[in-house]
Motif scaffolding. Structure first.
Motif, short mmCIF file in Angstrom:
data_model
loop_
_atom_site.label_atom_id
_atom_site.label_comp_id
_atom_site.label_asym_id
_atom_site.label_seq_id
_atom_site.Cartn_x
_atom_site.Cartn_y
_atom_site.Cartn_z
N PHE A 181 0.68 -1.33 -0.05
CA PHE A 181 0.13 0.18 -0.10
C PHE A 181 0.83 1.26 0.15
O PHE A 181 2.12 1.08 0.40
CB PHE A 181 -0.92 0.00 1.19
CG PHE A 181 -0.12 0.17 2.57
CD1 PHE A 181 0.12 1.21 3.02
CD2 PHE A 181 -0.02 -1.00 3.54
CE1 PHE A 181 0.90 1.22 4.25
CE2 PHE A 181 0.56 -1.02 4.38
CZ PHE A 181 1.07 0.32 4.97
N GLU A 182 0.29 2.27 -0.21
CA GLU A 182 1.05 3.73 -0.07
C GLU A 182 -0.01 4.65 0.24
O GLU A 182 -1.24 4.32 0.03
CB GLU A 182 1.48 4.16 -1.39
CG GLU A 182 0.51 4.54 -2.62
CD GLU A 182 1.19 5.19 -3.61
OE1 GLU A 182 2.02 5.96 -3.48
OE2 GLU A 182 0.66 5.06 -5.02
N TYR A 183 0.34 5.63 1.07
CA TYR A 183 -0.44 6.67 1.47
C TYR A 183 -1.06 7.76 0.46
O TYR A 183 -0.22 8.04 -0.19
CB TYR A 183 0.01 7.21 3.03
CG TYR A 183 0.06 6.48 4.34
CD1 TYR A 183 -1.07 6.41 4.86
CD2 TYR A 183 1.13 5.76 4.47
CE1 TYR A 183 -1.17 5.53 6.09
CE2 TYR A 183 1.22 4.97 5.66
CZ TYR A 183 0.18 4.95 6.28
OH TYR A 183 -0.06 4.03 7.36
N LYS A 184 -2.05 8.16 0.66
CA LYS A 184 -2.59 9.04 -0.33
C LYS A 184 -3.33 10.14 0.61
O LYS A 184 -4.04 9.77 1.49
CB LYS A 184 -3.75 8.68 -1.22
CG LYS A 184 -3.36 7.62 -2.13
CD LYS A 184 -2.30 8.46 -3.24
CE LYS A 184 -1.91 7.52 -4.43
NZ LYS A 184 -1.20 8.06 -5.48
N VAL A 185 -3.04 11.55 0.21
CA VAL A 185 -3.72 12.64 1.04
C VAL A 185 -4.41 13.72 0.00
O VAL A 185 -3.90 13.90 -1.13
CB VAL A 185 -2.74 13.54 1.76
CG1 VAL A 185 -3.32 14.85 2.37
CG2 VAL A 185 -1.64 12.73 2.77
N PHE A 186 -5.60 13.87 0.12
CA PHE A 186 -6.48 14.86 -0.58
C PHE A 186 -6.82 16.08 0.03
O PHE A 186 -7.05 15.89 1.23
CB PHE A 186 -7.78 14.20 -0.95
CG PHE A 186 -7.67 12.90 -1.80
CD1 PHE A 186 -7.67 13.16 -3.12
CD2 PHE A 186 -7.46 11.66 -1.36
CE1 PHE A 186 -7.63 11.94 -4.19
CE2 PHE A 186 -7.25 10.38 -2.17
CZ PHE A 186 -7.33 10.81 -3.76
N SER A 187 -6.53 16.95 -0.41
CA SER A 187 -7.02 18.51 0.25
C SER A 187 -8.11 19.05 -0.62
O SER A 187 -8.09 18.94 -2.04
CB SER A 187 -5.68 19.50 0.22
OG SER A 187 -5.50 19.73 -1.13
N TYR A 188 -9.09 19.59 0.09
CA TYR A 188 -10.19 20.32 -0.53
C TYR A 188 -10.32 21.74 -0.01
O TYR A 188 -10.65 21.96 1.42
CB TYR A 188 -11.52 19.44 0.07
CG TYR A 188 -11.60 18.15 -0.60
CD1 TYR A 188 -11.93 17.72 -1.74
CD2 TYR A 188 -10.97 17.19 0.38
CE1 TYR A 188 -12.13 16.30 -2.08
CE2 TYR A 188 -10.87 15.67 -0.23
CZ TYR A 188 -11.23 15.44 -1.46
OH TYR A 188 -11.43 14.17 -1.65
N THR A 189 -9.73 22.72 -0.88
CA THR A 189 -9.77 24.16 -0.57
C THR A 189 -10.46 24.97 -1.06
O THR A 189 -11.07 24.57 -2.24
CB THR A 189 -8.03 24.49 -0.46
OG1 THR A 189 -7.82 24.33 -1.63
CG2 THR A 189 -7.19 23.69 0.23
N ILE A 190 -10.43 26.35 -0.73
CA ILE A 190 -11.48 27.16 -1.27
C ILE A 190 -12.67 26.82 -1.47
O ILE A 190 -13.29 26.67 -2.55
CB ILE A 190 -10.84 27.60 -2.82
CG1 ILE A 190 -9.11 27.82 -2.72
CG2 ILE A 190 -11.14 28.89 -3.19
CD1 ILE A 190 -8.70 28.73 -1.82
N GLN A 191 -13.26 26.56 -0.32
CA GLN A 191 -14.66 26.12 -0.30
C GLN A 191 -14.96 24.71 -1.01
O GLN A 191 -15.92 24.52 -1.55
CB GLN A 191 -15.71 27.19 -0.56
CG GLN A 191 -15.79 28.26 0.12
CD GLN A 191 -16.92 29.38 -0.05
OE1 GLN A 191 -17.46 29.31 -1.23
NE2 GLN A 191 -17.56 29.88 1.15
N GLY A 192 -13.84 23.68 -1.10
CA GLY A 192 -14.09 22.58 -1.68
C GLY A 192 -13.91 22.53 -3.25
O GLY A 192 -13.90 21.64 -3.92
#
Length: 373
Positions: A128-139
């Motif tokens: 496995f590998e780690y994934k990061v998602f960011s949701y900015t500027i009101q998504g």
């Protein structure tokens, strides 16, 4: 009704009686879906308590990508933004590990992406590998980050967010192909370029690894190290990553595992299989990381809790931060009140227990005292 509805309602601070008005925030229709896929709501609060993130799953087929939604609220429970999201990976190959919200009302998701099957290892190598998602500027802005290191196996990780928007990734690592932990790591990801701009590691030294061991266990572990054999810590789970206002961070983990024993009993001459489940919640690990990303110190809070067939209901710990100290509260054996760090602590699984408070200051100095008998 096949509807899952989320409401907000105020309580009177003096009487704790709910006020009459309640307001509907969201409704999810799961008609035609299984009960397992009936949608659930969960919540996260920003560090300054100015934002509340409502995270909810949406009905989807098992083989399809997972669907969920974010709803960002201010501290008066007014909706700032909302967004339904479909992950780019099939549910059977992706696990959501944690959700974070920052003081600006941005959301972050940490997940595990498996390569082929949902197993931690395949042919001895990480699967496995780690994934990061960011949701900015009101998504409206969505970014995906991959987090991996070629020379180390990241066994457990949590994320946090600095005031600059840069993403902090920290946790435990091991040698490639192993699931035990050899040390801690710190990574800082630039929010714009998605590149790792700071990385640091701290290998646990032999004195740290042998803390709270019996003399025999300590001697055996040190002999293994002298022979060049790997000496690591086993079954530690990373519970929390706390990002401080100065940009530094604190890692908190606990040794936790479950074992079972099955044996045959004879009742009225007839054999019957009996299974006993043992729940272990042992030492707490605390790691302090400087704002520069260097790992300053690591200590263990001595704790040994073993119970039988109760799912560890009164085990583990509660935690609170007050000024420059972190306090851990847990059930302990009275024999451990005067424990000085030599030998193994006594098990706290019996009826005669005390509530212990272990307090750790910013220098890594610890004091322990019973709160009540």
């Amino acid at each position: 009704t096949k509807l899952n509805t989320l409401y907000v309602q105020q309580l009177n601070k003096q009487s704790l009686v709910p006020e009459a008005n309640k307001r509907k925030l969201a409704t999810i229709n799961y008609e035609g879906s299984s009960k397992r896929n009936s949608a659930t709501f969960s919540f996260r609060v920003s560090n300054d308590s100015s934002k509340v993130l409502v995270f909810y799953t949406l009905p989807y087929d098992y083989a399809d990508p997972e669907k969920f939604g974010f709803m960002m609220l201010d501290n008066q429970m007014n909706v700032l933004w909302a967004k339904d999201i479909t992950l780019p990976y099939r549910d059977e190959l992706f696990d959501v590990e944690s959700i974070k919200v920052d003081n600006e009302g941005n959301a972050y998701l940490l997940g595990l992406l498996y390569k082929d099957k949902r197993k931690t290892k395949r042919w001895g190598e990480p699967n496995f590998e780690y994934k990061v998602f960011s949701y900015t500027i009101q998504g409206t802005i969505v970014r995906e980050y991959s987090v991996s290191l070629p020379d180390r196996f990241l066994t457990d990780m949590q994320i946090g967010v600095r005031a600059t928007g840069d993403i902090v990734c920290a946790g435990f690592y091991s040698e490639t192909g192993k699931l035990s932990i050899r040390g801690t790591f710190f990574l800082l990801i630039d929010a714009q370029t998605r590149e790792i701009k700071t990385r640091s590691f701290k290998e646990f030294d032999i004195d740290f690894i042998t803390q709270n061991m019996t003399e025999r266990e300590m001697e055996r572990t040190k002999r293994r190290e002298k022979r060049g054999q790997e000496v690591e810590l086993f079954e530690y789970d990373l519970d929390k990553l706390i990002v401080r206002s100065d940009g530094g961070a604190m890692l908190i983990g606990e040794q936790y595992f479950v074992s079972t024993r099955t044996y045959t009993r004879y009742l009225a001459g007839s054999p019957s299989l009996q299974t006993i489940t043992y729940y272990y919640y042992n030492d707490i690990i605390l790691v302090n990381i400087n704002p520069s990303g260097t790992i300053d110190w690591a200590i263990k809070v001595p704790k040994r809790q073993m119970t039988v067939d109760d799912r560890g209901f009164y085990s583990s710990y509660a935690m609170a931060i007050n000024k420059d100290k972190i306090h851990f509260v847990y059930n302990d054996n009275p024999d451990n009140i005067d424990y000085k760090g030599v030998g193994r602590v006594s098990n706290a699984g019996g009826r005669n227990q005390v509530i212990m408070v272990a307090s750790v200051n910013s220098k890594g100095e610890m004091t322990r005292q019973p709160l009540a008998a």
